[in-house]
Scaffold this motif. Sequence first.
Motif, PDB file in Angstrom:
ATOM      1  N   ARG A 178     -11.494   6.381  -8.646  1.00 31.99           N
ATOM      2  CA  ARG A 178     -10.890   5.615  -7.553  1.00 31.99           C
ATOM      3  C   ARG A 178      -9.379   5.492  -7.704  1.00 31.99           C
ATOM      4  NH1 ARG A 178     -15.224   3.354  -4.896  1.00 31.99           N
ATOM      5  NH2 ARG A 178     -17.133   3.111  -6.133  1.00 31.99           N
ATOM      6  N   ASP A 179      -8.925   5.210  -8.896  1.00 35.98           N
ATOM      7  CA  ASP A 179      -7.489   5.046  -9.146  1.00 35.98           C
ATOM      8  C   ASP A 179      -7.014   6.158 -10.071  1.00 35.98           C
ATOM      9  OD1 ASP A 179      -6.594   2.406  -7.899  1.00 35.98           O
ATOM     10  OD2 ASP A 179      -8.400   1.796  -8.985  1.00 35.98           O
ATOM     11  N   GLN A 222      -7.634  -0.949 -13.092  1.00 34.74           N
ATOM     12  CA  GLN A 222      -7.179   0.333 -12.573  1.00 34.74           C
ATOM     13  C   GLN A 222      -7.765   1.531 -13.323  1.00 34.74           C
ATOM     14  OE1 GLN A 222      -4.510  -2.274 -12.688  1.00 34.74           O
ATOM     15  NE2 GLN A 222      -5.302  -2.486 -10.615  1.00 34.74           N
ATOM     16  N   ASN A 243      -3.888   9.968  -6.030  1.00 33.50           N
ATOM     17  CA  ASN A 243      -4.751   9.429  -4.978  1.00 33.50           C
ATOM     18  C   ASN A 243      -3.930   8.573  -4.013  1.00 33.50           C
ATOM     19  OD1 ASN A 243      -6.952   8.739  -3.457  1.00 33.50           O
ATOM     20  ND2 ASN A 243      -7.797   7.285  -4.945  1.00 33.50           N
ATOM     21  N   SER A 275       0.811  -1.216   0.000  1.00 37.83           N
ATOM     22  CA  SER A 275       0.000   0.000   0.000  1.00 37.83           C
ATOM     23  C   SER A 275       0.840   1.260   0.000  1.00 37.83           C
ATOM     24  CB  SER A 275      -0.922   0.016   1.227  1.00 37.83           C
ATOM     25  OG  SER A 275      -1.799  -1.095   1.204  1.00 37.83           O
ATOM     26  N   SER A 305       1.547   3.518  -4.727  1.00 37.35           N
ATOM     27  CA  SER A 305       0.255   3.630  -5.408  1.00 37.35           C
ATOM     28  C   SER A 305       0.223   2.715  -6.633  1.00 37.35           C
ATOM     29  CB  SER A 305       0.002   5.070  -5.842  1.00 37.35           C
ATOM     30  OG  SER A 305       0.920   5.463  -6.849  1.00 37.35           O
ATOM     31  N   THR A 306      -0.974   2.390  -7.061  1.00 31.44           N
ATOM     32  CA  THR A 306      -1.135   1.498  -8.210  1.00 31.44           C
ATOM     33  C   THR A 306      -0.481   2.073  -9.458  1.00 31.44           C
ATOM     34  OG1 THR A 306      -3.232   0.698  -7.306  1.00 31.44           O
ATOM     35  CG2 THR A 306      -2.808   0.270  -9.634  1.00 31.44           C
ATOM     36  N   LYS A 327      -6.071   6.621  -1.283  1.00 35.12           N
ATOM     37  CA  LYS A 327      -7.051   5.662  -1.791  1.00 35.12           C
ATOM     38  C   LYS A 327      -8.490   6.092  -1.503  1.00 35.12           C
ATOM     39  CE  LYS A 327      -3.747   2.781  -3.012  1.00 35.12           C
ATOM     40  NZ  LYS A 327      -3.433   2.514  -4.420  1.00 35.12           N
TER      41      LYS A 327
END
Length: 449
Positions: free
Chosen positions: A329-330, A307, A334, A160, A163-164, A337
Amino acid sequence: MPPKRGQKSLGPPANKRRRLANPTRESTDIQTVTAVQPQPSAIDYDKLALAIIKHSTPVNEVENSVQQEVPSTGRPMNTANRESTATANTTNQTSAILGPSSVQPEDQTANVSAAGLNALLDSVFTGSFPGSSTPQPHTDQSTAQTFSHLTPISKKLLASALSTSSAMAYRRSWNLLLGWKPQLSLPISVVDVCNFIGQLFIDNYSPSTIFSHISAISYVHKIFNLPDPTQAFVTKKILKGCQAIGQRKDTRLPITAPILQKLLSALEHTVSQYPTRLLLRAVFLLAFHAFLRLGEITVKSLKSKHQVLQRSDVTFNQSSLSEVQIIMRDYKTNKHKSPLIISIQAGPDSAYCPVKALHNYLQLFQHTSGPLFQTLDGLPITYSMITSHLRSAIQFIGLSTEHFKGHSFRIGAATHAASLGFSDQVIQKLGRWNSDAFKHYIRIQSFKL
């Protein structure tokens, strides 16, 4: 007792005369008392090291001088010892230039083999670190123990922290590195990192993009507690050189409202299939009105389809179609999250209304799950597909594809909002910027008098 004055010495004692007459016995006696005999003159290693550092003595001359001298053990230095000494001297000189992490002894095994590197990178960037029961690539003992003893919650917390979008960007950086030199293994040497930077510079990557790619290399080495080649003095200086001579001005121009209208009209001539035209109209209008990055609504690989913006995150005011609500969301900034809700109002001109364009697209494609933008076959729309059609439309209306790109929608949105009098704080919130970077995008022409 010494002889008296005027009296001649009678020579050595009888026991010494007997030893001189018997060479074999002499050799034997010397070997038995080596510990108390004076040693042959030793090499002055301080002078030898000084000569090497000053480069005043070539390596072959140093080897010759070592051959002629006798070490303090009383035995000549063998060939293996001479070679190891010369290698060590050469290694010390190279380390002085490139830093201690740049030179690896030939017999030192890499902490992670090239064969298992890709699997290991997938684990790092997805958060699924190898456990004690999972086959692992070759790692050093401390690294293996660290990750085999992590609890599930520790692994989740570690994943976490990245980030993605950053994880995806870091993975692309490693793919680029391994595409340049496939046989690399961890830890990466300083020399390879420096040469990789040079290759990126030749390929016209901007200094900021090069910094991002190098950050990905640093992250993996730090995760596994390996020497970080990006922190070497020579690496930092090469990166500074990229900034000094490679700083390029951002030449991307905004897609303003008038240009957007021309692009939508051009689709009638550049795209023959009606469903594709409907999809592109929705993408272009939504990207402009919602300040979107194309990467937030299109995929670069099937792995990233979760994503991007999802169909379930888009809802309409069904009574009048006066508004569409989008849950982001992604997205890039962000970090916490936390979802962000964007409400887009319907425009007065139905031909350029984002709400109507998006509704028309969904009415035809009729999918209820997965990414928002899909083909009729249910495949997510790719980034390359959108940018390819965008280039064709830009060329059709006579603009430069070098200056108008996918990010020009976002630049155009910020520019348009500024021209309408929106404050910096509102523009920053609309575009989801954490800093004032958006100010570099706002480009308003002077009034024509």
